[in-house]
Design an enzyme around this catalytic site. Structure first.
Site, PDB file in Angstrom:
ATOM      1  N   HIS A  12     -11.968  25.029   8.255  1.00 22.87           N
ATOM      2  CA  HIS A  12     -10.747  24.416   7.744  1.00 22.87           C
ATOM      3  C   HIS A  12     -10.448  24.827   6.625  1.00 22.87           C
ATOM      4  O   HIS A  12     -11.482  24.162   5.598  1.00 22.87           O
ATOM      5  CB  HIS A  12     -10.936  22.532   7.599  1.00 22.87           C
ATOM      6  N   GLU A  47      -7.411  24.874   4.795  1.00 28.41           N
ATOM      7  CA  GLU A  47      -7.195  24.282   3.956  1.00 28.41           C
ATOM      8  C   GLU A  47      -7.416  23.024   3.010  1.00 28.41           C
ATOM      9  O   GLU A  47      -7.226  22.405   2.112  1.00 28.41           O
ATOM     10  CB  GLU A  47      -5.794  22.947   4.851  1.00 28.41           C
ATOM     11  N   CYS A  58      -9.572  25.881  13.077  1.00 28.76           N
ATOM     12  CA  CYS A  58     -10.298  24.720  13.792  1.00 28.76           C
ATOM     13  C   CYS A  58      -9.938  25.130  15.475  1.00 28.76           C
ATOM     14  O   CYS A  58     -10.187  25.697  15.941  1.00 28.76           O
ATOM     15  CB  CYS A  58     -10.945  23.408  13.180  1.00 28.76           C
ATOM     16  N   THR A 105      -2.287   9.512  -5.484  1.00 32.59           N
ATOM     17  CA  THR A 105      -1.688  10.552  -6.703  1.00 32.59           C
ATOM     18  C   THR A 105      -1.863  10.577  -7.981  1.00 32.59           C
ATOM     19  O   THR A 105      -1.594  11.132  -8.899  1.00 32.59           O
ATOM     20  CB  THR A 105      -0.219  10.973  -6.057  1.00 32.59           C
ATOM     21  N   ILE A 133       1.875   2.931  -2.381  1.00 32.60           N
ATOM     22  CA  ILE A 133       2.934   3.456  -3.166  1.00 32.60           C
ATOM     23  C   ILE A 133       2.249   4.584  -4.613  1.00 32.60           C
ATOM     24  O   ILE A 133       3.123   4.962  -5.106  1.00 32.60           O
ATOM     25  CB  ILE A 133       2.865   1.870  -3.678  1.00 32.60           C
ATOM     26  N   SER A 138       1.220  -0.898  -0.397  1.00 31.69           N
ATOM     27  CA  SER A 138       0.034  -0.052   0.079  1.00 31.69           C
ATOM     28  C   SER A 138       0.969   1.491   0.140  1.00 31.69           C
ATOM     29  O   SER A 138       1.583   1.156   0.514  1.00 31.69           O
ATOM     30  CB  SER A 138      -0.493   0.419   1.282  1.00 31.69           C
ATOM     31  N   LYS A 187      13.898  -5.334  -9.097  1.00 28.39           N
ATOM     32  CA  LYS A 187      13.658  -6.225  -9.191  1.00 28.39           C
ATOM     33  C   LYS A 187      12.004  -6.718  -9.748  1.00 28.39           C
ATOM     34  O   LYS A 187      11.007  -6.034  -8.948  1.00 28.39           O
ATOM     35  CB  LYS A 187      13.663  -7.517  -7.377  1.00 28.39           C
ATOM     36  N   THR A 188      11.319  -7.092 -10.676  1.00 33.84           N
ATOM     37  CA  THR A 188      10.068  -7.288 -10.967  1.00 33.84           C
ATOM     38  C   THR A 188       9.195  -8.474 -10.809  1.00 33.84           C
ATOM     39  O   THR A 188       8.217  -7.928 -10.552  1.00 33.84           O
ATOM     40  CB  THR A 188      10.454  -7.681 -12.582  1.00 33.84           C
TER      41      THR A 188
END
Length: 553
Positions: free
Chosen positions: A508, A510, A383, A22, A18, A16, A189-190
């Protein structure tokens, strides 16, 4: 685009974290830049209905959408890259799917049928995909977790079926996998990716695109090997090496040909991507020569993903001001004395006090707010950070000894912050004041100056508010409540006059900051940090004396 909606499903393999989120967001941004209407969606395999009640150390940040959904932090990436607001349909959990199916069963909607994973659960998952695709050209859905996890199997089965439902030409599967470098062998390494794609094919899904994550360039012979064992064409194996900044990812993937490959496989024609503004942003982020140091003060700093949107919002503002924002992570529990506060925060050009729940570390935050007020260093409270500033001011300026929030001290003689009436006795899940609410700004204030308007809409996630019984005494002592709900009943923004930048928001901000459109509060804060830091370094600004040597008013 005229015609049928296209669907892209993004899966992940090996480990996870990775970069599925994004990668999906970057692809969406590239496709939007080529003229398509794109929407993103995240499937989370946990049984929680939403992440709202989860510990930040378990899950990271809870991202709140305009319509009040408490969602996975990947939706923050989606909104920032796509520059569009998403909603409740963009985050689907196992818990929410089962909740809906079981509710229907209880109502008798299935007419006595045996309710099963297939077809009832998978049909509900497919329904969530289809509903999001209305009026959109392309839907990109990320499946959380890793291929092989038992929790994600219903989602993978649903997206396998979906290709047959809407037509094979309308669906593309993109698999993000990890290609590790082994020091002892001195090579990439694959094998992990080979096993991951094999596991995916066992489920009935063959990846159309393989996005290969690595910490260094992936040579063509490695790509050929992945293509051979992953049952893919060589040009469908896209390298995705680490990059210098998060916002470099779309440019890197574009240069690797990802968006052109996806459009070709989906049979779509489009004009070239328009990436000039994005390239300019990345150029500024990489070339900034000046640095501002911001102390970020919170109680969950051991997992920095708990404050992901704040970190990104500061970077957006840094790009706008052409400065590098250096973050100094401060555990509020360590700010236990005035001397410690002054020593720890003296090198910062400004400070942000984060949101959070519970009394742990609160007194350290109060000490930080006092230091910012007395030293003249820029302060942005988010907040809880706004409530902290109100508590500090009440105690040390307004003369309200032992003032506090009832969240931390139910017996305080001066409850300057208290629980909202509609929050008393409710269940924890999904019951806070959530989503976008209007805020009226007072002309002539700092808030009005940075926003350049008198009405804004901001996203909220809170149960406590400034106690109106204390507003008059706090204002008489010098605090300004520059933003309120339109009816004036709820405090939304507090600030101090005669200070370079001291402001707190109940909401908030952001969550609404974007790479090319920094949020006004963060933009103003970073600008003030740059200005005050420059003054201090040039000797124009007199350093603050230790907080412990000053009277507490």
């Amino acid at each position: 685009m005229n015609g049928e909606t296209k669907y892209i499903f993004v899966t992940g393999g090996v480990v996870s974290s990775i970069g599925k989120g994004t990668s999906a967001a970057a692809l969406a941004m590239l496709l939007k830049s080529r003229g398509f209407k794109v929407v993103l969606q995240k499937f989370d395999p946990y049984i929680n209905v939403d992440p709202g009640t989860m510990n930040p150390y378990q899950h990271g940040e809870v991202f709140v959408t305009d319509d009040g959904a408490e969602t996975d932090l990947d939706l923050g990436h989606y909104e920032r890259f796509l520059d569009e607001n998403l909603g409740k349909l963009s985050n689907v959990t196992t818990g929410s799917v089962y909740w809906e199916v079981i509710s229907r069963e209880r109502r008798g909607d299935y007419l006595g049928a045996t309710v099963q994973v297939i077809p009832h659960i998978t049909n509900e998952i497919k329904n969530r995909i289809g509903r999001l695709g209305k009026d959109k050209d392309i839907v990109i859905t990320e499946i959380g977790g890793t291929v092989g996890d038992i929790e994600s199997l219903p989602f993978l089965e649903a997206i396998r079926q979906f290709r047959n439902d809407v037509g094979r030409k309308n669906v593309l599967y993109m698999h993000v996998s990890y290609v590790p470098y082994i020091d002892a062998a001195g090579e990439l390494k694959t094998k992990p990716t080979q096993h991951s794609t094999q596991r995916l094919r066992e489920i009935g899904i063959s990846a159309d695109v393989l996005l290969c994550r690595a910490d260094r360039p992936i040579a063509e012979d490695i790509r050929k090997k992945i293509a051979l064992f992953g049952d893919a064409d060589l040009d469908s194996v896209i390298p995705a090496e680490d990059v210098e900044t998060l916002y470099d990812i779309p440019l890197h993937l574009h240069d690797a040909g990802l968006d052109e490959l996806v459009l070709d496989k989906l049979g779509l024609a489009a004009p070239p991507a328009r990436l000039e503004e994005w390239r300019d942003l990345v150029g500024r982020l990489k070339s900034a020569e000046e640095t501002v140091k911001v102390a970020v003060i919170g109680k969950y700093i051991k997992l920095r993903d708990a404050y992901l949107s704040v970190v990104e919002a500061l970077e957006h503002a840094g790009g706008a001001h052409n400065v590098n924002v250096e973050l100094d992570w401060v555990d509020s529990e360590q700010l236990d004395t005035p001397e410690n506060v002054a020593e720890r925060l003296d090198s910062a050009d400004g400070m942000v006090v984060f949101g959070g729940f519970g009394e742990r570390g609160v007194e350290g935050m109060v000490g930080a707010a006092r230091y910012a007020r007395e030293s003249g260093k820029p302060y942005l409270g988010l907040c809880l950070g706004m409530q902290i500033a109100v508590v500090e001011y009440a105690r040390n300026v307004a003369g309200l000894e032992m003032a506090n929030s009832t969240e931390f001290d139910e017996e305080t003689p001066h409850p300057v912050v208290g629980i909202m009436p509609d929050q008393v006795g409710v269940d924890l899940g999904g019951t806070m004041r959530l989503g976008s609410w209007p805020c009226k700004l007072e002309p002539g204030t700092l808030a009005f100056e940075v926003y350049e308007t008198d009405l804004v809409h901001e996203r909220h996630r809170h149960r406590y508010e400034v106690n109106n019984d204390y507003r008059e005494v706090l204002e008489e002592a010098g605090m300004t409540f520059s933003g309120t709900s339109p009816d004036g009943k709820l405090v939304e923004i507090s600030e101090l006059r005669n200070h370079p930048f001291f402001i707190g928001s109940q909401f908030h901000p952001e969550f609404k900051s974007r790479p090319l459109r920094p949020h006004p509060l963060f933009d103003g804060f970073v600008g003030a940090c740059a200005e005050e830091g420059s003054k201090e370094r040039s000797g124009e600004r007199v350093p603050a004396e230790p907080a412990s040597e000053r009277p507490s008013n």
